[in-house]
Motif scaffolding. Structure first.
Motif, PDB file in Angstrom:
ATOM      1  N   CYS A 221       0.841  -1.197   0.000  1.00  0.00           N
ATOM      2  CA  CYS A 221       0.000   0.000   0.000  1.00  0.00           C
ATOM      3  C   CYS A 221       0.875   1.246   0.000  1.00  0.00           C
ATOM      4  O   CYS A 221       1.888   1.318   0.684  1.00  0.00           O
ATOM      5  CB  CYS A 221      -0.917   0.019   1.212  1.00  0.00           C
ATOM      6  N   HIS A 223      -0.059   4.390   0.823  1.00  0.00           N
ATOM      7  CA  HIS A 223      -0.627   5.575   1.457  1.00  0.00           C
ATOM      8  C   HIS A 223      -0.069   5.963   2.815  1.00  0.00           C
ATOM      9  O   HIS A 223      -0.202   7.092   3.222  1.00  0.00           O
ATOM     10  CB  HIS A 223      -2.141   5.452   1.513  1.00  0.00           C
ATOM     11  N   CYS A 224       0.483   5.013   3.547  1.00  0.00           N
ATOM     12  CA  CYS A 224       1.135   5.437   4.781  1.00  0.00           C
ATOM     13  C   CYS A 224       2.323   4.530   5.052  1.00  0.00           C
ATOM     14  O   CYS A 224       2.548   3.556   4.343  1.00  0.00           O
ATOM     15  CB  CYS A 224       0.166   5.524   5.957  1.00  0.00           C
ATOM     16  N   ALA A 227       2.922   0.544   4.924  1.00  0.00           N
ATOM     17  CA  ALA A 227       3.146  -0.147   3.647  1.00  0.00           C
ATOM     18  C   ALA A 227       2.585  -1.562   3.679  1.00  0.00           C
ATOM     19  O   ALA A 227       3.250  -2.535   3.351  1.00  0.00           O
ATOM     20  CB  ALA A 227       4.625  -0.164   3.283  1.00  0.00           C
ATOM     21  N   CYS A 228       1.337  -1.654   4.082  1.00  0.00           N
ATOM     22  CA  CYS A 228       0.683  -2.957   4.231  1.00  0.00           C
ATOM     23  C   CYS A 228       0.732  -3.766   2.947  1.00  0.00           C
ATOM     24  O   CYS A 228       0.647  -3.221   1.850  1.00  0.00           O
ATOM     25  CB  CYS A 228      -0.784  -2.753   4.585  1.00  0.00           C
ATOM     26  N   CYS A 259      -6.421  -0.734   6.130  1.00  0.00           N
ATOM     27  CA  CYS A 259      -7.376   0.302   6.481  1.00  0.00           C
ATOM     28  C   CYS A 259      -8.148   0.679   5.219  1.00  0.00           C
ATOM     29  O   CYS A 259      -7.897   0.158   4.141  1.00  0.00           O
ATOM     30  CB  CYS A 259      -6.678   1.501   7.098  1.00  0.00           C
ATOM     31  N   GLY A 262      -6.056   1.811   2.048  1.00  0.00           N
ATOM     32  CA  GLY A 262      -5.453   0.730   1.280  1.00  0.00           C
ATOM     33  C   GLY A 262      -6.502  -0.030   0.499  1.00  0.00           C
ATOM     34  O   GLY A 262      -6.296  -0.395  -0.650  1.00  0.00           O
TER      35      GLY A 262
END
Ligand code: SF4
Ligand code: SF4
Ligand code: SF4
Ligand code: SF4
Ligand code: SF4
Ligand code: FES
Lengths: 744, 210
Positions: A221, A223-224, A227-228, A259, A262
């Motif tokens: 991911c 977005h934050c 990095a899932c 979340c 993601g």
């Protein structure tokens, strides 16, 4: 502490740690036991009864998912009776289940379908009068109670993992169904992902494609900084098209979470074509520029390209936020002696005492929130959140709120040091501790001494404490000393530390790039406005690939190097093409993966050799950075006077939760209008009312925003979201402002 | 082999003495030049050729002629024939039968079916686009067999003239025309993809509580 339990399953010897279930033992040894409601990341739900097994010597069947293994037992996973039992369970699930697999989104990956076939249910001898039930829609969620099998997975994740407590069971025997306290729902979509059937579905994805037509691209991911791990599910745009589009995002639901950003903000790709003229101009612009301004929405490899360009052409590399974070880590390291913090999300999940300081948990890094909540639920951890803003949505996650006055972070941290560090530190920094005036700090920060007392009392019996430091601290006027105090806690106490990187790849940029603080006169902007702008949002002079269109890696909060893959093809030029044109040669940008700086802890591992796979219990992704030892000036200053903030104070913080940056604001499910949000109290104190358009200056920029009253917020702070801009910031996140109403 | 060979015997493809398989009509092939010459003479001076000619002549005299003057005349096509697909509608309501389940798309072995679906105003699944690339279709009939709704069937349209094969697969062309559907002029589809006549006997009933 942990003791090994030995027993047998189907004659095979297995061993588990004390407290682990029979099912865990079976899974660790690749022995199959069917399950439907089990989720490894949550506590056993025990609603489906499919996991029944026989234990030699005990009456009846035993649920393997929530029965702890006992020394020496003999477990049998298969027998005619067990098969019959499981078949009957499936028959009961199938009573009145609509025959709508033909249109159901879940068809092809539906546990009910699979298990019905697995247990060969080809006739039905149970019946009950059908009920009329109402379909429900809750934002991104769409709930069809006809399909719901009441497995309770959704409610369990919503409570145990997310901590929203939004979903609950409306009991009523056969009429039971799931309902939602919608105002508590953070729209993360965890419930959708765990639903084994098509009952809890994504409203947006519904009926857009049959799932088997999708191809999964494993990635991270963007977005934050968590990095899932996620998978972009892609398929061609439509009939007659060859270009691909992302239809949805999935993940390994049993062990990991995502979340809402993601899960729903995936279509931020930049569809561009090869613009040769713009490319020539870009190369010219690079030749004429003396600095490159950028943010941390880039991969490690791109950071390495920028660093290589700097080394060859002495560009100044300007990334304000990452620079502050870099300095913060350096100051931290000078005292702690290690380049990086010791903790990770896993450490938080497994802690029994957690303190967060200066972190807007839900907004900055949802996985930290999830991890705290898991610790809270699974380990009965004592979770303390120190922040000036009381976040209503965290009320189920947090045990103790320590609300302090804006600006008093340094003082609080000093108090915390005083509570937790050992004698060695007290001796070494005796003058620091001698000068500590707790009365002054408590007075200025409005935190009572009894609050620290309570903390101290709770901490005494705990063995795995963790401290989470957030982005409020890195740009703090006293950031240097704060970092050093954190270093002291890291070195001289039991605490594990997590210093949450402020943006997706801030940690990577901080470890790879040699950043400058003073910009030059002519700049290239990469995703940030410059004299010549490269943009993955399609807003600049040359188009760049977005992070779902690139191969590369991120350095995540877990200090891991995790891979990204191409979900949507990018047809234009990328940074590496420009570097090649300038003589910094590499065939592919991923050639840089193995060359990332080893003195920062990176390893000589090729991109294609990075692992990305899963076991039943964990994801094995990329590699972890080496935490190298460093030496530095480990002196610590005494606490400065605590700054005072009065009047209207505005906090730079994104809201709603699924908004992080201009990319989440581009995705069709998450885009929204930014409002200035504050409590009623803020409105009264600032003499504005809901719906007013206000003007204020913050971070050197003039904002004109509509004001909205939020019930979730308290106190005289308002949130100013910045997801509509690509800038990054080196100012403190709080600012006392003059608000000017400019209606009409 | 004395007893009848079983299925298992047939699975053994190793043709040896005593296996389920044996060679049929294996005559000795001529080897020497003389034998070959004899075979040619034999075949040449049989009168089989003239028998054939006589049949033609006889039928001509009787004026019993079966030639179909295609294209003015066409032979009826067998109901199991698999030509260009058709999309059925429900009788009376005229609703499209296809529910967008995608099974035809999945089963197609030449991967030539592609469809788009969406959720419609009544929150039902609606097929917005449906195409078959007839350039790739091998008319195997799998799509028609798998369709749970009797929506896609193989029609009898075997003659196609156009500049592009793609022209035959416009979803709306494949659909039964609406006026025909609602006027009740279409009979239960008998062709490939339809249910077999004895299907009722195979249905199991489900207990109902009311
Ligand atoms: S939930 Fe599963 S079994 Fe039920 S209709 Fe959907 S795919 Fe079929
Ligand atoms: S979206 Fe998230 S918060 Fe909302 S109900 Fe589902 S799990 Fe709970
Ligand atoms: S909505 Fe899905 S996850 Fe929730 S109880 Fe029903 S079937 Fe289980
Ligand atoms: S935004 Fe952060 S927490 Fe959410 S899915 Fe992406 S990486 Fe994970
Ligand atoms: S199998 Fe039949 S119902 Fe399903 S998509 Fe194909 S034509 Fe439509
Ligand atoms: S997995 Fe054990 S009861 Fe469902």
């Amino acid at each position: 502490m942990s003791k090994t339990i030995n027993f047998t399953i189907d004659g095979q010897k297995v061993s588990v740690e004390k407290g682990e279930s029979i099912l865990t033992g079976a899974r660790k040894n690749d022995i199959y036991i069917p399950t439907l409601c089990h989720l490894a990341k949550a506590t056993p739900i025990a609603s489906c009864r499919l996991c029944v097994v026989e234990v030699e010597g005990s009456e009846g069947f035993v649920l393997s998912c929530n029965t702890q293994a006992v020394e020496g037992i003999e477990v049998k996973t298969n027998s005619d009776e067990l098969y019959k039992e499981r078949q009957n369970i499936m028959k009961l699930y199938d009573v009145n289940h609509p025959l709508q697999c033909g249109v159901c989104d879940k068809s092809g990956e539906c546990d009910l379908q699979n298990k019905t076939l697995e247990f060969d249910v080809d006739s039905q001898n149970f019946a009950i009068r059908d009920q009329k039930r109402q379909k429900k829609g809750w934002g991104v969620l769409s709930y069809d109670p006809h399909l719901c099998i009441m497995c309770e997975r959704c409610t369990v994740v919503c409570n145990e993992v997310v901590g929203s407590m939004a979903l609950y069971i409306k009991p009523g025997g056969y009429k039971s169904l799931i309902d939602n306290h919608y105002s508590s729902c953070i729209q993360c979509g965890e419930c959708i992902s765990v639903c084994p059937v098509g009952a809890m579905a994504s409203a947006d994805f519904k009926y857009t494609t049959n799932v088997w037509e999708l191809e999964s691209v494993p990635s991270s991911c963007a977005h934050c900084s968590s990095a899932c791990n996620l998978k972009y599910d892609v398929k061609t745009l439509g009939v007659g098209e060859t270009d691909k589009a992302i239809y949805r995002v999935t993940n390994e639901v049993a062990i990991e979470s995502l979340c809402g950003a993601g899960r729903f903000a995936y279509d931020f790709e930049n569809r561009a074509t090869k613009d040769e003229l713009a490319f020539v101009k870009a190369v010219e612009a690079f030749k004429g520029a003396d600095s490159i301004v950028f943010n941390s929405m880039i991969t490690n490899e791109e950071a390495a390209v920028l660093q290589a360009l700097k080394e060859k052409f002495s560009y100044k590399l300007i990334n304000k936020e990452a620079k502050k974070y870099q300095e913060f880590l350096e100051n931290f390291a000078s005292v702690s002696g290690t380049k990086l913090y010791s903790g990770s999300l896993k450490t938080i999940e497994e802690s029994d005492f957690a303190v967060t300081l200066g972190c807007s948990i839900s907004a900055d890094n949802p996985m930290v929130r999830f991890a705290l909540n898991i610790a809270h639920n699974k380990r009965s951890a004592y979770v303390t959140c120190m922040h000036p803003l009381e976040d209503e949505s965290l009320r189920n996650v947090i045990t103790q709120y320590v609300k302090y006055e804006v600006g008093s972070e340094e003082g609080l941290l000093a108090m915390l040091c005083d509570l937790v560090v050992n004698e060695e530190a007290r001796e070494k920094y005796s003058s620091f501790f001698d000068s500590l005036d707790s009365g002054y700090i408590c007075g200025e920060s409005s935190v009572g001494e009894e609050e620290f007392g309570l903390l101290y009392q709770k901490l005494r019996r705990k063995t795995k404490p963790v401290l989470v430091a957030g982005a409020d601290l890195y740009n703090h006027p006293r950031a240097k000393n704060i970092a050093k105090l954190l270093g002291m806690i890291a070195k001289y106490s039991e605490f594990d530390l997590v210093i949450v990187p402020p943006e997706t790849n801030s940690l990577g940029v901080a470890l790879i790039c040699d950043l400058d603080s003073v910009p030059g006169v002519k700049s290239i902007g990469y995703n940030v406005k410059g004299d010549f702008t490269l943009s993955a949002l399609g807003e600049g002079d040359l188009d760049m690939p977005a992070l779902n269109q690139q191969e590369g890696t991120f350095t995540s909060l877990d200090k891991k190097v995790v891979p990204l893959n191409v979900a949507v093809e990018f047809k234009g030029y990328e940074l590496n093409d420009i570097a090649n044109a300038l003589g910094v040669k590499a065939k592919n940008v991923i050639d840089y993966t193995a060359t990332l700086p080893q003195n920062s802890g990176y390893k000589d591992i090729e991109f294609d050799a990075l692992e990305n796979r899963f076991t039943m219990f964990e994801g094995i992704r990329g590699y972890e950075l080496e935490n190298v030892n460093v030496k530095g000036d480990d002196s610590i200053e005494e606490i400065d006077d605590l700054a005072e903030y009065n009047g209207s104070v505005i906090y730079r913080c994104n809201f709603p939760f699924n908004q992080f940056n201009s990319f989440t604001n581009k995705a069709h499910q998450t885009e929204s209008e930014p409002f200035l949000e504050g409590s009623k109290q803020f409105a009264i104190a600032s003499k504005i009312s809901a719906g007013d358009t206000v003007r204020f200056t913050m971070d050197g920029k003039e904002y004109i925003r509509k004001f909205k009253i939020s019930k979730e917020l308290k106190g005289t702070l308002a949130l100013n979201p910045v997801f509509d801009s690509t800038d990054n910031y080196d100012e403190y996140r709080y600012k006392q402002v003059k608000l000017e109403v400019v209606n009409g | 082999m004395s007893k009848l060979p079983s299925l298992e015997d047939f699975k053994d493809r190793n043709v040896v003495e005593g296996s389920a398989y044996y060679d049929v009509d294996q005559r000795e092939a001529p080897t020497t030049g003389m034998e070959k010459f004899k075979q040619v003479v034999n075949r040449t001076f049989r009168f089989e050729l003239f028998i054939g000619l006589w049949v033609v002549l006889r039928e001509m005299i009787k004026f019993d002629i079966h030639t179909v003057s295609y294209p003015a005349e066409k032979l009826p096509i067998g109901p199991r024939y698999r030509a260009v697909h058709e999309m059925q509608r429900l009788w009376e309501s005229g609703t499209e039968r296809c529910i967008g389940c995608g099974l035809c798309e999945k089963i197609c072995i030449s991967d030539c079916i592609r469809m788009d679906t969406r959720i419609d105003e009544n929150s039902r699944k609606e097929v917005t686009e449906y195409t078959i690339n007839l350039g790739r279709c091998i008319f195997c009939g799998y799509c028609a067999e798998v369709c749970p709704e009797l929506a896609i069937v193989h029609g009898g349209r075997y003659e196609n003239v156009s500049e592009q094969r793609a022209h035959y697969t416009d979803f709306n062309d494949m659909l039964t025309p609406m006026d025909m559907a609602i006027s009740g002029k279409v009979a239960e589809y008998p062709g490939f993809g339809a249910v077999t006549p004895h299907e009722d006997e195979r249905i199991k009933t489900t207990p109902l509580a009311y």
